[in-house]
Design an enzyme around this catalytic site. Structure first.
Site, PDB file in Angstrom:
ATOM      1  N   LEU A  93       6.458  -6.850  14.320  1.00  0.00           N
ATOM      2  CA  LEU A  93       6.513  -5.807  14.861  1.00  0.00           C
ATOM      3  C   LEU A  93       5.959  -4.198  15.221  1.00  0.00           C
ATOM      4  O   LEU A  93       5.885  -3.488  15.481  1.00  0.00           O
ATOM      5  CB  LEU A  93       8.050  -5.293  14.777  1.00  0.00           C
ATOM      6  N   CYS A  94       4.574  -4.700  13.765  1.00  0.00           N
ATOM      7  CA  CYS A  94       3.791  -3.715  13.625  1.00  0.00           C
ATOM      8  C   CYS A  94       2.479  -3.340  14.550  1.00  0.00           C
ATOM      9  O   CYS A  94       2.648  -4.599  15.341  1.00  0.00           O
ATOM     10  CB  CYS A  94       2.673  -3.880  13.100  1.00  0.00           C
ATOM     11  N   GLU A 130      -0.855   0.835   7.330  1.00  0.00           N
ATOM     12  CA  GLU A 130      -2.376   0.433   7.481  1.00  0.00           C
ATOM     13  C   GLU A 130      -3.010   0.785   6.463  1.00  0.00           C
ATOM     14  O   GLU A 130      -3.499   0.217   5.612  1.00  0.00           O
ATOM     15  CB  GLU A 130      -3.441   1.009   9.034  1.00  0.00           C
ATOM     16  N   ASP A 144      -8.886 -10.512  -7.553  1.00  0.00           N
ATOM     17  CA  ASP A 144      -9.519 -11.612  -6.964  1.00  0.00           C
ATOM     18  C   ASP A 144     -10.989 -12.638  -7.842  1.00  0.00           C
ATOM     19  O   ASP A 144     -11.539 -12.941  -8.135  1.00  0.00           O
ATOM     20  CB  ASP A 144      -9.693 -12.508  -5.214  1.00  0.00           C
TER      21      ASP A 144
END
Length: 175
Positions: A93-94, A130, A144
């Site tokens: 829903l963004c 964001e 990572d």
């Protein structure tokens, strides 16, 4: 009315007012994207920050660009920017918003790397999500790329942790 009945009525009244304030649900409680079509365009900025806790030797290896997978901070910067640009695809829903600028800043301490991501847009809705996506993806990229140095003899990450991810600034200015 008994005390418990009064509490139940009060709880119901409070939940109804909360439900009325929810912007991503219909009156029937179904998920819905907020209609921002009538809102004026506004210059907006959001800044988020988060930290990854690493072994001191790992931070030193990042600082000296001695991690076998490559330049950790350059890769994390690209990951953060890409995440900002694709937030609308990962957060339900963004809205897809026009990103006008993304800034990334790393602060290396003895056992931590802090990433701050600033996002700017001109549009009808904010850019906090964001900025948060940029921070979490940037920090996940660091994890990572450094995981080989962080693993213990059992293949676990006893000292590695992503912490304190939050929005630290939000601004808007009408055009």
């Amino acid at each position: 009315m008994t005390e418990s009945a009064e509490e139940t009525d009060r709880d119901t009244d409070e939940s109804e007012s909360v439900t009325e304030k929810l912007t991503h649900t219909t009156a029937g409680g179904e998920a819905a994207m907020v209609d921002v079509g009538d809102k004026p365009d506004t210059a907006r900025r959001a800044v988020a920050r988060g930290t990854i806790r690493l072994r001191g030797s790992t931070v030193e290896a990042v600082r000296a660009d001695e991690i076998g997978k490559g330049d950790v901070l350059a890769t994390a910067r690209i990951g953060a920017i890409q995440a900002v640009k694709h937030t609308w695809e990962t957060i339900p829903l963004c809205h897809q918003i026009p990103i006008t600028n993304v800034g990334t800043d790393f602060d290396l301490d003895d056992e931590t790397i802090t990433l701050e991501v600033s996002v700017e847009t001109t549009g009808k809705t904010g850019c906090e999500m964001e900025a948060l996506e940029g921070v979490t993806t940037g920090l996940n990229t660091i994890w990572d790329m450094t995981k080989a140095a962080e693993k213990d003899e059992d293949g676990q990450y006893p000292e590695t942790a992503i912490e304190d991810v939050r929005v630290v600034e939000k601004r808007k200015q009408k055009l």
